[in-house]
Design an enzyme around this catalytic site. Structure first.
Site, PDB file in Angstrom:
ATOM      1  N   ASP A  33       0.854  -1.189   0.000  1.00 31.54           N
ATOM      2  CA  ASP A  33       0.000   0.000   0.000  1.00 31.54           C
ATOM      3  C   ASP A  33       0.894   1.245   0.000  1.00 31.54           C
ATOM      4  O   ASP A  33       1.904   1.313   0.694  1.00 31.54           O
ATOM      5  CB  ASP A  33      -0.912  -0.005   1.227  1.00 31.54           C
ATOM      6  CG  ASP A  33      -2.062   0.968   1.100  1.00 31.54           C
ATOM      7  OD1 ASP A  33      -3.207   0.537   0.949  1.00 31.54           O
ATOM      8  OD2 ASP A  33      -1.804   2.208   1.138  1.00 31.54           O
ATOM      9  N   ILE A  34       0.499   2.231  -0.787  1.00 25.66           N
ATOM     10  CA  ILE A  34       1.300   3.451  -0.938  1.00 25.66           C
ATOM     11  C   ILE A  34       1.302   4.294   0.343  1.00 25.66           C
ATOM     12  O   ILE A  34       2.193   5.107   0.566  1.00 25.66           O
ATOM     13  CB  ILE A  34       0.774   4.270  -2.148  1.00 25.66           C
ATOM     14  CG1 ILE A  34       1.845   5.187  -2.700  1.00 25.66           C
ATOM     15  CG2 ILE A  34      -0.491   5.045  -1.802  1.00 25.66           C
ATOM     16  CD1 ILE A  34       1.523   5.718  -4.087  1.00 25.66           C
ATOM     17  N   ASN A  94     -12.734  -3.448   2.391  1.00 24.66           N
ATOM     18  CA  ASN A  94     -13.772  -2.429   2.480  1.00 24.66           C
ATOM     19  C   ASN A  94     -14.704  -2.603   1.290  1.00 24.66           C
ATOM     20  O   ASN A  94     -14.243  -2.840   0.168  1.00 24.66           O
ATOM     21  CB  ASN A  94     -13.141  -1.023   2.451  1.00 24.66           C
ATOM     22  CG  ASN A  94     -12.299  -0.759   3.688  1.00 24.66           C
ATOM     23  OD1 ASN A  94     -12.672  -1.152   4.784  1.00 24.66           O
ATOM     24  ND2 ASN A  94     -11.165  -0.109   3.507  1.00 24.66           N
ATOM     25  N   GLU A 102     -12.411   3.120  -1.250  1.00 24.76           N
ATOM     26  CA  GLU A 102     -12.042   4.263  -2.090  1.00 24.76           C
ATOM     27  C   GLU A 102     -11.708   3.851  -3.520  1.00 24.76           C
ATOM     28  O   GLU A 102     -12.040   4.553  -4.462  1.00 24.76           O
ATOM     29  CB  GLU A 102     -10.840   4.996  -1.475  1.00 24.76           C
ATOM     30  CG  GLU A 102     -11.221   5.785  -0.229  1.00 24.76           C
ATOM     31  CD  GLU A 102     -10.015   6.336   0.506  1.00 24.76           C
ATOM     32  OE1 GLU A 102      -8.886   6.218   0.010  1.00 24.76           O
ATOM     33  OE2 GLU A 102     -10.232   6.895   1.606  1.00 24.76           O
ATOM     34  N   VAL A 103     -11.027   2.721  -3.656  1.00 28.54           N
ATOM     35  CA  VAL A 103     -10.645   2.265  -4.997  1.00 28.54           C
ATOM     36  C   VAL A 103     -11.630   1.155  -5.425  1.00 28.54           C
ATOM     37  O   VAL A 103     -11.719   0.115  -4.778  1.00 28.54           O
ATOM     38  CB  VAL A 103      -9.197   1.725  -5.012  1.00 28.54           C
ATOM     39  CG1 VAL A 103      -8.831   1.225  -6.396  1.00 28.54           C
ATOM     40  CG2 VAL A 103      -8.222   2.806  -4.565  1.00 28.54           C
ATOM     41  N   HIS A 107     -10.068  -5.393  -3.315  1.00 33.30           N
ATOM     42  CA  HIS A 107      -8.729  -5.607  -2.738  1.00 33.30           C
ATOM     43  C   HIS A 107      -8.855  -6.002  -1.281  1.00 33.30           C
ATOM     44  O   HIS A 107      -9.726  -5.512  -0.571  1.00 33.30           O
ATOM     45  CB  HIS A 107      -7.854  -4.354  -2.870  1.00 33.30           C
ATOM     46  CG  HIS A 107      -8.507  -3.084  -2.417  1.00 33.30           C
ATOM     47  ND1 HIS A 107      -9.441  -2.414  -3.182  1.00 33.30           N
ATOM     48  CD2 HIS A 107      -8.382  -2.360  -1.281  1.00 33.30           C
ATOM     49  CE1 HIS A 107      -9.850  -1.340  -2.539  1.00 33.30           C
ATOM     50  NE2 HIS A 107      -9.238  -1.287  -1.372  1.00 33.30           N
ATOM     51  N   HIS A 109      -6.772  -5.768   2.173  1.00 27.02           N
ATOM     52  CA  HIS A 109      -5.644  -5.187   2.890  1.00 27.02           C
ATOM     53  C   HIS A 109      -5.098  -6.274   3.813  1.00 27.02           C
ATOM     54  O   HIS A 109      -5.871  -6.960   4.491  1.00 27.02           O
ATOM     55  CB  HIS A 109      -6.103  -4.024   3.774  1.00 27.02           C
ATOM     56  CG  HIS A 109      -6.680  -2.855   3.055  1.00 27.02           C
ATOM     57  ND1 HIS A 109      -5.966  -1.707   2.810  1.00 27.02           N
ATOM     58  CD2 HIS A 109      -7.922  -2.636   2.538  1.00 27.02           C
ATOM     59  CE1 HIS A 109      -6.738  -0.829   2.179  1.00 27.02           C
ATOM     60  NE2 HIS A 109      -7.938  -1.369   2.003  1.00 27.02           N
TER      61      HIS A 109
HETATM   62  P1  AMP Z   1      -9.795   1.328   0.234  1.00 26.13           P
HETATM   63  O1  AMP Z   1     -10.132   2.530   1.074  1.00 26.13           O
HETATM   64  O2  AMP Z   1     -10.120   0.037   0.924  1.00 26.13           O
HETATM   65  O3  AMP Z   1     -10.395   1.436  -1.148  1.00 26.13           O
HETATM   66  O4  AMP Z   1      -8.231   1.319   0.106  1.00 26.13           O
HETATM   67  C1  AMP Z   1      -7.540   1.833  -0.979  1.00 26.13           C
HETATM   68  C2  AMP Z   1      -6.075   1.755  -0.630  1.00 26.13           C
HETATM   69  O5  AMP Z   1      -5.325   1.911  -1.801  1.00 26.13           O
HETATM   70  C3  AMP Z   1      -5.600   2.825   0.358  1.00 26.13           C
HETATM   71  O6  AMP Z   1      -5.052   2.183   1.505  1.00 26.13           O
HETATM   72  C4  AMP Z   1      -4.534   3.593  -0.440  1.00 26.13           C
HETATM   73  O7  AMP Z   1      -3.444   4.000   0.351  1.00 26.13           O
HETATM   74  C5  AMP Z   1      -4.129   2.557  -1.476  1.00 26.13           C
HETATM   75  N1  AMP Z   1      -3.580   3.099  -2.711  1.00 26.13           N
HETATM   76  C6  AMP Z   1      -4.068   4.103  -3.476  1.00 26.13           C
HETATM   77  N2  AMP Z   1      -3.300   4.297  -4.557  1.00 26.13           N
HETATM   78  C7  AMP Z   1      -2.300   3.379  -4.482  1.00 26.13           C
HETATM   79  C8  AMP Z   1      -1.182   3.065  -5.303  1.00 26.13           C
HETATM   80  N3  AMP Z   1      -0.937   3.738  -6.437  1.00 26.13           N
HETATM   81  N4  AMP Z   1      -0.368   2.055  -4.928  1.00 26.13           N
HETATM   82  C9  AMP Z   1      -0.597   1.377  -3.779  1.00 26.13           C
HETATM   83  N5  AMP Z   1      -1.640   1.620  -2.971  1.00 26.13           N
HETATM   84  C10 AMP Z   1      -2.475   2.607  -3.313  1.00 26.13           C
END
Ligand code: AMP
Length: 121
Positions: A33-34, A94, A102-103, A107, A109
């Site tokens: 994770d970034i 999530n 958010e994405v 995924h 975590h």
């Molecule tokens: P979620 O809130 O469960 O959708 O988590 C999305 C996660 O993606 C967050 O923890 C971000 O820090 C992570 N994230 C967003 N962009 C990137 C990226 N380019 N590379 C790695 N992790 C990312």
């Protein structure tokens, strides 16, 4: 809701954006994770286009579902945090807006490398 081909994880899967790769096979890609929330914070994503866990469990093949589930443990082993190695971690997905997603590409975590506590804040 339709899968958004321009989400950041879709771009990572297509190699358009770099990632710190941990593991890859036919079914999953895993990378750090970034913005790590714990000492170890990895992400495990399916290669198929699935928005969230409910989309995945409703529409993915059994092979894909097994591939993702096994992928989580393979990554945990690779990171040295699996219970098989006497450690532990939290796997968390999530799901949609209310779940804080958010994405919009499924995924998991993986939080570990330390005591992660009762919940992740
Ligand atoms: P979620 O809130 O469960 O959708 O988590 C999305 C996660 O993606 C967050 O923890 C971000 O820090 C992570 N994230 C967003 N962009 C990137 C990226 N380019 N590379 C790695 N992790 C990312």
């Amino acid at each position: 809701m339709k899968y958004d081909d321009n989400n950041i994880f879709a771009k990572i899967l297509r190699g358009e954006i770099p990632c710190k790769k941990i593991y890859e096979d036919d079914f999953v890609l895993s990378f750090y994770d970034i913005s790590p929330q714990k000492k170890i914070h990895a992400l495990v994503i399916p290669k198929g286009k699935y928005i969230d866990l409910d989309d995945f469990n409703s529409n993915a093949s059994n092979e894909e579902i097994i591939g993702l589930m096994k992928g989580v443990t393979t990554v945990a082993k690779k990171l040295g945090i699996s219970s098989i190695d006497g450690k532990g971690y939290r796997a968390l997905a999530n799901i949609s807006d209310d779940g804080g997603q958010e994405v919009p590409h499924l995924h998991f975590h993986l939080f570990g490398g330390e005591k992660v506590g009762k919940m992740v804040s």
